[in-house]
Design an enzyme around this catalytic site. Structure first.
Site, PDB file in Angstrom:
ATOM      1  N   LYS A 146       0.695  -1.149   0.240  1.00  0.00           N
ATOM      2  CA  LYS A 146       0.283   0.052  -0.102  1.00  0.00           C
ATOM      3  C   LYS A 146       1.085   1.058  -0.518  1.00  0.00           C
ATOM      4  O   LYS A 146       2.141   1.534   0.559  1.00  0.00           O
ATOM      5  CB  LYS A 146      -0.656   0.000   0.875  1.00  0.00           C
ATOM      6  N   SER A 227      -9.494   1.905   2.442  1.00  0.00           N
ATOM      7  CA  SER A 227      -7.896   2.538   2.457  1.00  0.00           C
ATOM      8  C   SER A 227      -7.025   1.684   1.137  1.00  0.00           C
ATOM      9  O   SER A 227      -6.534   2.260   1.133  1.00  0.00           O
ATOM     10  CB  SER A 227      -7.588   3.999   3.517  1.00  0.00           C
ATOM     11  N   SER A 251     -10.473  -1.168   7.215  1.00  0.00           N
ATOM     12  CA  SER A 251      -8.730  -1.145   5.881  1.00  0.00           C
ATOM     13  C   SER A 251      -8.894  -2.336   5.314  1.00  0.00           C
ATOM     14  O   SER A 251      -7.700  -1.907   4.141  1.00  0.00           O
ATOM     15  CB  SER A 251      -9.113   0.518   6.040  1.00  0.00           C
TER      16      SER A 251
END
Length: 610
Positions: A146, A227, A251
């Site tokens: 990420k 997210s 998330s």
């Protein structure tokens, strides 16, 4: 959006020409091996085995080894051990798949940036293997991060914000360094909700100023949630073997649920947050996305350990395991005592989610689980409390400013700079939604006394008096709940359309939670979650792997453009439509009604996409 930067496969690397000729898989060869031919075609790629419609390559680069699509870490390791596959082969095939399906074709936009050094790293790891040195189960396995996780290389770390674009981070995040040490190939960065969705009131999950909008690979006009949306979508679409995600509240598990994969959100402190763009040091944690519980467990084991850069990890001493695959058990449900809370907003917001949850409960009973219907005693008080939002807003400015102090060569040096940058570049950063959370945090609307009281209150209600109390009263191993609703249509104008979630109590308590695929509604995945007390990952992995073994709910996405109104798809993992008469599984209707009514109030208070 900014396309992922994918180096050409024929780019020369000094001293590696002979090796490249022997091992590199060309884009043409990869496509002949059955990559997706069109946006609506099913995925069927086979390494070394061409699809019926494709001509066989004149000089096969690898022997028939393993299916690329849905391949597990264990299968890939077996193929590399056998010699029919190399890490370089694997990197090249994933890069080609990203080029053909993420950055063109269906344009999922899950991958924000590709590591220009990925091939070089793969070659080095292949040489190590050839010389008899294999670091462990992740040796040569490509993994995405990420884009709020630092890499001290040529890639940027931006949290999706143009205000953080520029010079790369000065060093790896601890979890990045540990993956490298375990032999993983950092393939690139995944798109995300900008600043992990802690920016504006009406945000669209999966949108960032740098990367644009990530799509759901099952139905492209649907949202990927949370997210960590790019991590979840990329793993589900087979753009990578596994990915790292982060969670503050929801998330990891929400993108896992909506993208039909496994997500493990660990106990806060089990994995280091050093070098991760933060929201809250109280609730932030890093965990894996993968297509199976076994793969997620393998990745988790490489991340753990005490880290001097993150004081919270000191509490993990004596609690972490470097091999979580030892807890996998296809019979893991047998004898497990699992709580089923019907109130507190866990049910009642989607009849399709409820129907899949009821099927999951039936499956668990059939596999020998002992199910106890009981409520988290503090759930109503916790849902009505504002403790979580006070903690997150208070900590965000301080934690972000501390992180930005480690970065140079980017436009923003503190939260005030980020806010000003967005105003100056509103055409790119603020065109869809605002930055209300950033502004509230900068204004310091809560006092230190407010914060200290909220921190104590939230942890107590969610942990000792909530989850722990329920576990102790009924001698439970874990608590079960549906993770959320099927994916909503992405709406950049009005933002996300959340109906419900179950991540809140574990998030506020800092406890672990695991999502596992459970079924489908109109072709959209729906997952279920298991959560428990601190450091209970071994128990949760055992239960989750047992559930996975009896349901086999995971199915690869096929990149459908939309859901046609005249041709709906089956709803549950058994293909049977959800019965509109089933609203509470035959259980107490009063509890169901209370859950339905209180669920909406809960949604105004809770964060489940951070």
């Amino acid at each position: 959006m900014s396309p992922a930067r994918i180096p050409e496969e024929n780019q020369p690397i000094p001293g590696a020409e002979d090796e490249r000729k022997q091992t590199e898989v060309s884009r043409r060869t990869f496509l002949q091996w059955g990559a997706l031919a069109g946006a609506s075609a099913p995925v069927a790629g086979i390494l070394g085995t061409p699809s019926p419609a494709a001509a066989a390559p004149t000089t096969p680069t690898v022997e028939p080894a393993v299916e690329l699509v849905e391949a597990t870490i264990a299968e890939l390791q077996e193929a590399m051990t056998r010699g029919g596959l190399t890490s370089l082969n694997l990197v090249n095939m994933y890069l080609d798949r990203i080029r053909e399906l993420d950055q063109s074709g269906p344009e999922v936009f899950a991958v924000l940036e590709v590591n220009p050094d990925a091939r070089r790293i793969a070659r080095r790891l292949d040489r190590e293997r050839k010389n008899g040195h294999v670091r462990g189960p992740l040796h040569g396995i490509p993994i995405l991060l990420k884009d709020n996780i630092d890499t001290g290389d040529r890639m940027e770390t931006t949290a999706g914000s143009l205000a953080l674009a520029g010079n790369p981070a000065p060093q790896d995040a601890t979890v990045t360094a540990r993956l490298r040490a375990a032999g993983a190939v950092i393939l690139g960065k995944a798109n995300l909700s900008e600043f992990a969705n802690f920016r504006g009131f009406n945000s669209s999950s999966g949108w960032s100023g740098k990367g644009g909008q990530t799509k759901n690979p099952y139905v492209l006009d649907r949202n990927p949630c949370g997210s960590s949306s790019g991590s979840g979508a990329a793993v589900s679409a087979n753009f990578v073997t596994a990915a790292l995600a982060t969670e503050t509240d929801g998330s990891i598990v929400c993108p896992a649920h909506i993208n039909g994969i496994v997500g493990i959100k660990p106990t806060v402190g089990l994995t280091s947050r050093a070098g991760v763009v933060p929201i809250s040091h109280t609730q932030d944690t890093v965990g894996p996305h993968a297509r199976t519980v076994a793969d997620a467990a393998a990745v988790l084991g490489a991340l753990v350990g005490v880290d001097p850069r993150d004081p919270a990890t000191a509490a993990s001493a004596g609690h972490f395991h470097t091999d979580y695959t030892q807890f996998l058990d296809p019979d893991g449900l047998r004898g497990a005592r699992i709580g089923i809370p019907r109130g507190g907003g866990f049910y009642g917001y989607s009849r399709f989610t409820d129907a899949i949850a009821e099927d999951a409960i039936t499956a668990m009973l059939g596999a020998g689980a002992i199910l106890v219907e009981a409520e988290i005693p503090t759930i109503d008080e916790l849902n009505a409390d504002d403790a979580e939002i006070i903690v997150l807003i208070y900590e965000f400015k301080r934690d972000l400013n501390a992180y930005l102090a480690t970065r140079t060569g980017i436009p923003a040096h503190n939260l005030a700079d980020v806010i000003e940058f967005n105003l100056d570049h509103a055409d790119r950063e603020l065109k869809w939604f605002g930055q209300e959370f950033l502004e509230l945090a900068e204004q310091e609307i809560f006092t230190e006394e407010d914060y200290i009281a909220a921190l104590e209150r939230g942890r107590r209600l969610a942990g000792p008096e909530g989850i722990d109390a329920l576990l102790a009263e009924h001698d439970l191993d874990a608590i079960f709940a549906p993770t959320g609703s099927p994916a909503w249509t992405t709406d950049p104008v009005n933002g996300d359309h959340f109906l419900g979630a179950s991540s809140g109590p574990a998030a506020v308590a800092g406890y672990p939670i695991i999502n596992v695929p459970a079924g489908f509604a109109f072709g959209l995945p729906v997952g279920v979650s298991f959560f428990s007390t601190a450091w209970s990952e071994p128990t949760l992995i055992k239960i989750a792997s047992g559930f996975e073994a009896v349901t086999h709910a995971r199915q690869a996405p096929t990149f459908r453009p939309t859901i046609p109104f005249d041709e709906p798809v089956g709803n549950a993992f058994n293909g049977i439509a959800a019965d509109p008469r089933v609203k509470h599984g035959g259980h107490n209707g009063e509890i169901y009604l209370q859950s339905l009514m209180k669920g909406y109030a809960r949604l105004r208070k809770i964060f489940h996409s951070l």
